[in-house]
Design a protein around this motif. Structure first.
Motif, short mmCIF file in Angstrom:
data_model
loop_
_atom_site.label_atom_id
_atom_site.label_comp_id
_atom_site.label_asym_id
_atom_site.label_seq_id
_atom_site.Cartn_x
_atom_site.Cartn_y
_atom_site.Cartn_z
N LEU A 1 0.82 -1.21 0.00
CA LEU A 1 0.00 0.00 0.00
C LEU A 1 0.86 1.26 0.00
O LEU A 1 0.51 2.26 -0.64
CB LEU A 1 -0.93 -0.01 1.22
N VAL A 2 1.97 1.24 0.71
CA VAL A 2 2.87 2.39 0.71
C VAL A 2 3.43 2.62 -0.70
O VAL A 2 3.57 3.77 -1.15
CB VAL A 2 4.01 2.19 1.73
N ALA A 3 3.75 1.53 -1.40
CA ALA A 3 4.22 1.67 -2.78
C ALA A 3 3.16 2.32 -3.66
O ALA A 3 3.47 3.15 -4.52
CB ALA A 3 4.61 0.30 -3.33
N LYS A 4 1.90 1.97 -3.44
CA LYS A 4 0.82 2.58 -4.22
C LYS A 4 0.63 4.05 -3.84
O LYS A 4 0.32 4.88 -4.70
CB LYS A 4 -0.48 1.80 -3.99
N ILE A 5 0.81 4.38 -2.56
CA ILE A 5 0.71 5.78 -2.14
C ILE A 5 1.81 6.61 -2.79
O ILE A 5 1.58 7.73 -3.27
CB ILE A 5 0.79 5.87 -0.60
N LYS A 6 3.02 6.06 -2.83
CA LYS A 6 4.13 6.79 -3.46
C LYS A 6 3.90 6.97 -4.96
O LYS A 6 4.28 7.99 -5.53
CB LYS A 6 5.44 6.06 -3.20
N ALA A 7 3.27 5.95 -5.58
CA ALA A 7 2.97 6.08 -7.01
C ALA A 7 1.87 7.10 -7.26
O ALA A 7 1.89 7.83 -8.26
CB ALA A 7 2.57 4.72 -7.57
N LEU B 1 -6.94 2.37 6.51
CA LEU B 1 -6.56 3.78 6.40
C LEU B 1 -5.69 4.02 5.17
O LEU B 1 -5.97 4.92 4.36
CB LEU B 1 -5.81 4.20 7.67
N LEU B 2 -4.65 3.21 5.00
CA LEU B 2 -3.74 3.39 3.87
C LEU B 2 -4.44 3.11 2.54
O LEU B 2 -4.16 3.77 1.54
CB LEU B 2 -2.52 2.49 4.04
N ARG C 1 -7.58 3.63 1.81
CA ARG C 1 -8.42 4.78 1.47
C ARG C 1 -7.57 5.96 0.98
O ARG C 1 -7.93 6.65 0.03
CB ARG C 1 -9.26 5.20 2.68
N LEU C 2 -6.43 6.18 1.63
CA LEU C 2 -5.56 7.26 1.21
C LEU C 2 -4.92 6.98 -0.15
O LEU C 2 -4.60 7.90 -0.90
CB LEU C 2 -4.47 7.50 2.25
N ALA C 3 -4.73 5.69 -0.46
CA ALA C 3 -4.15 5.32 -1.76
C ALA C 3 -5.18 5.34 -2.87
O ALA C 3 -4.83 5.10 -4.03
CB ALA C 3 -3.51 3.94 -1.67
N GLY C 4 -6.45 5.59 -2.51
CA GLY C 4 -7.49 5.64 -3.52
C GLY C 4 -7.88 4.28 -4.05
O GLY C 4 -8.39 4.17 -5.17
N GLU C 5 -7.68 3.23 -3.26
CA GLU C 5 -8.01 1.88 -3.69
C GLU C 5 -9.52 1.68 -3.75
O GLU C 5 -10.27 2.20 -2.91
CB GLU C 5 -7.40 0.86 -2.74
N PRO D 1 3.67 11.13 -6.03
CA PRO D 1 5.13 11.10 -6.18
C PRO D 1 5.84 12.28 -5.53
O PRO D 1 7.03 12.19 -5.22
CB PRO D 1 5.33 11.11 -7.70
N LYS D 2 5.14 13.37 -5.28
CA LYS D 2 5.76 14.55 -4.66
C LYS D 2 5.56 14.58 -3.15
O LYS D 2 6.00 15.53 -2.49
CB LYS D 2 5.19 15.82 -5.29
N ALA D 3 4.89 13.60 -2.61
CA ALA D 3 4.65 13.55 -1.16
C ALA D 3 5.88 13.03 -0.43
O ALA D 3 6.79 12.44 -1.03
CB ALA D 3 3.44 12.68 -0.85
N VAL D 4 5.92 13.23 0.88
CA VAL D 4 7.02 12.76 1.73
C VAL D 4 6.50 11.61 2.59
O VAL D 4 5.51 11.76 3.31
CB VAL D 4 7.55 13.89 2.63
N TRP D 5 7.17 10.45 2.49
CA TRP D 5 6.85 9.33 3.37
C TRP D 5 8.04 9.14 4.31
O TRP D 5 9.14 8.79 3.88
CB TRP D 5 6.58 8.05 2.59
N ALA D 6 7.83 9.39 5.59
CA ALA D 6 8.90 9.28 6.60
C ALA D 6 8.48 8.26 7.65
O ALA D 6 7.29 8.06 7.92
CB ALA D 6 9.16 10.63 7.24
N GLU D 7 9.49 7.62 8.25
CA GLU D 7 9.25 6.66 9.32
C GLU D 7 10.19 6.98 10.49
O GLU D 7 11.31 7.43 10.30
CB GLU D 7 9.48 5.23 8.83
#
Length: 557
Positions: free
Chosen positions: A201-207, A497-498, A500-504, A210-216
């Motif tokens: 799901l994180v890979a789909k969010i990044k796709a 949650l992820l 829905r945010l990824a638009g799945e 692409p201009k967003a920041v994913w931090a852990e």
């Protein structure tokens, strides 16, 4: 007193008759009137009522009684009387289900004991051979969090509760708005996870953004830093230690029995080396340098008290003795430790090449781990007492990089996923102040805490015992996280949650986990997933062991 007399008006009565009073004896008008009021004429007789009329009256009585009772019937359509018991449930006997407790980058396989649909006890899953059915104190106590009255019981916006429909609209709005800008102005800060479904799901969010920041960010680290292994071996790998094959062990502030990620397996392996049945049996020997007394320190044969800040100097000094080089000497300055302890420890390691092991604490800097890798490589321990497994390369920004983006004013909406960075982020970042600079902060968490106070929206999270998911163990074996009970409150799982945010289109956690696991395993999807849930693990899913070659220049940097 009673007397037997012949009734004056009943000369045809056979036998004696008892009178009850003088009025009954004399049959006075007053007595007769009283008798008629108590027993109307014909009340003591059914003469004139035949069988047919009697049955009609009784049938009407039963019908009227049935109509009255019908208004009190329970609506069986909406409830399940316990007389119609739930399938496979026997009152008084528990049911067990395989699940796992996610914890940072690893998971602990568990068996959940349930009574009448409620989880009550957690124990280790014996199907996972490495742990042998053991579990940690934390994993046994975490069932109490499910029933914790202080957990977030509802989602809220601006302090006012919102329902599930409002939450869905809110997430759909974020997905729609930032999809148009390719994620410009959107940032995520999440805790670490080993879930394959979350990774997908994180890979789909990044796709999608692409201009967003994913931090852990994790305030506590219980695995060796990946950057040290990458620098030493040029691959995204991590070490897996085989304590049962080691006759000499050096621990550099590593509590591998109590607090490291693989402690459940490593403590069992270490115990095998201590099991002596006859005088000729060999026993392993443990050297440890640590800053605080630990479980591992209590088992050590030779223990050295040393501040954590001096651990790099000690590692360099021992490496110089083992490798017979002066390359590490600049790192040993300021070390105040008995040279005899260093010399004897190094000599013992050299005498047991291929059978020794050096491990550094997960919280130690990358340099200490690099030196530990150097010693293991020189002694020929790699492939014997320590293996390296290939893991997915980390692809997340750090909390410092996110903080820099906030300072630059490029973050307009920040989504906090688990964790509590407002409380445990590095003090020099002053993260509560950083959160105040972001126009919109959405917090997803299990408790309403310090980070929730800095957010405009709080989304209540579900417990892992009431949600679908998956996770990997230290060795990489995929474990199911399956719910024992429906969500007690109106919470949302991390997978949902992820998604829905990824638009799945499909946001159901079960569907997403099923697709991930069956996609990895292949074969008959139904049989694979049923076995996965039954056994509590996916066979053949462990990280592959790879051969590595040490870069001699890495340790000196």
């Amino acid at each position: 007193m009673k007397r037997v007399v012949q009734h004056p008006e009943s000369s045809d009565i056979n036998g004696p008759r008892y009178w009850r009073s003088l009025g009954d004896l004399t049959q006075s008008p007053g007595f007769k009137a009283q008798l008629e009021r108590e027993f109307p004429e014909g009340a003591d007789s059914i003469e004139g009522v035949d069988r047919r009329n009697f049955l009609k009256i009784m049938a009407a009585s039963f019908a009227l009684g049935g109509i009255g009772l019908a208004g009190c019937r329970r609506p069986e359509k909406h409830i399940l009387p316990y007389g119609k018991s739930v399938e496979a449930v026997i009152p008084g006997l528990p049911l067990y289900f395989a699940t796992a407790m996610p914890l940072r980058r690893a998971a602990i396989p568990l068996l959940a004991e349930t009574h009448q649909g409620r989880p009550t006890k957690l124990e280790g899953n014996p199907s996972y051979a490495s742990y042998g059915g053991t579990s940690t104190l934390l994993s046994q106590a975490v069932v109490l969090d499910l029933y914790d009255p202080d957990r977030a019981q509802t989602s809220s916006r601006g302090g006012s509760p919102i329902d599930a429909a409002a939450v869905a609209d809110l997430l759909a709005g974020i997905s729609r708005d930032f999809a148009a800008t390719q994620g410009a102005g959107l940032a995520f800060l999440a805790d670490s996870s080993s879930s394959p479904t979350r990774a997908a799901l994180v890979a789909k969010i990044k796709a999608r953004y692409p201009k967003a920041v994913w931090a852990e960010y994790e305030p506590v680290q219980d695995e060796a830093p990946v950057e040290a292994a990458q620098a030493c071996f040029g691959k995204s790998v991590k070490p897996l230690y085989r304590f049962n094959k080691a006759s000499r062990i050096l621990s550099l502030d590593a509590d591998f029995i109590g607090s490291e990620a693989g402690s459940l397996a490593w403590s069992r392996q270490f115990a095998q080396g201590r099991r002596v049945t006859k005088p000729s049996d060999p026993m392993n020997r443990l050297y440890i340098a640590e800053s605080g007394f630990s479980l591992t320190g209590g088992m050590a044969d030779h223990r050295l008290r040393l501040a954590s800040s001096h651990m790099l100097a000690l590692a360099a000094a021992i490496a110089g003795e083992v490798l017979g080089t002066t390359n590490f000497e600049p790192l040993t300055r300021g070390l105040d430790v008995s040279k005899d302890w260093i010399r004897e420890c190094a000599a013992d390691l050299r005498e047991n090449k291929g059978k020794s092991l050096v491990i550094a604490g997960a919280h130690q800097p990358a340099q200490v781990h690099a030196i530990a890798h150097a010693i293991n490589a020189f002694l020929g321990n790699i492939g014997h007492t320590v293996d390296f497994v290939e893991i997915p390369a980390p692809a997340a920004s750090s909390i410092r990089e996110l903080s820099a983006a906030i300072d630059a004013g490029t973050v307009k909406t920040l989504v906090l996923i688990n964790g509590n960075p407002a409380y445990n982020a590095p003090a020099d970042l002053n993260f509560p102040l950083q959160l105040a600079k972001v126009p919109s902060v959405l917090r997803y968490g299990y408790y309403v805490d310090e980070s929730s106070a800095c957010a405009q929206v709080h989304l209540a999270a579900t417990h892992f015992l009431e949600s679908w998911g998956d996770a990997r163990t230290v060795e990489g074996v995929i474990m199911p996280i399956q719910p024992m009970v429906l969500p007690l409150f109106s919470g949302l799982s991390e997978v949902e949650l992820l998604a829905r945010l990824a638009g799945e289109a499909a946001t159901d956690a079960y569907t997403l986990v099923h697709a991930t696991v069956t996609g990895i395993a292949g074969g008959d999807a139904r049989k694979v997933f049923e076995k996965f849930l039954h056994d509590g693990l996916l066979e053949g899913s462990a990280y592959p062991v790879v051969s590595v070659r040490y870069n001699e220049k890495a340790a000196a940097k």
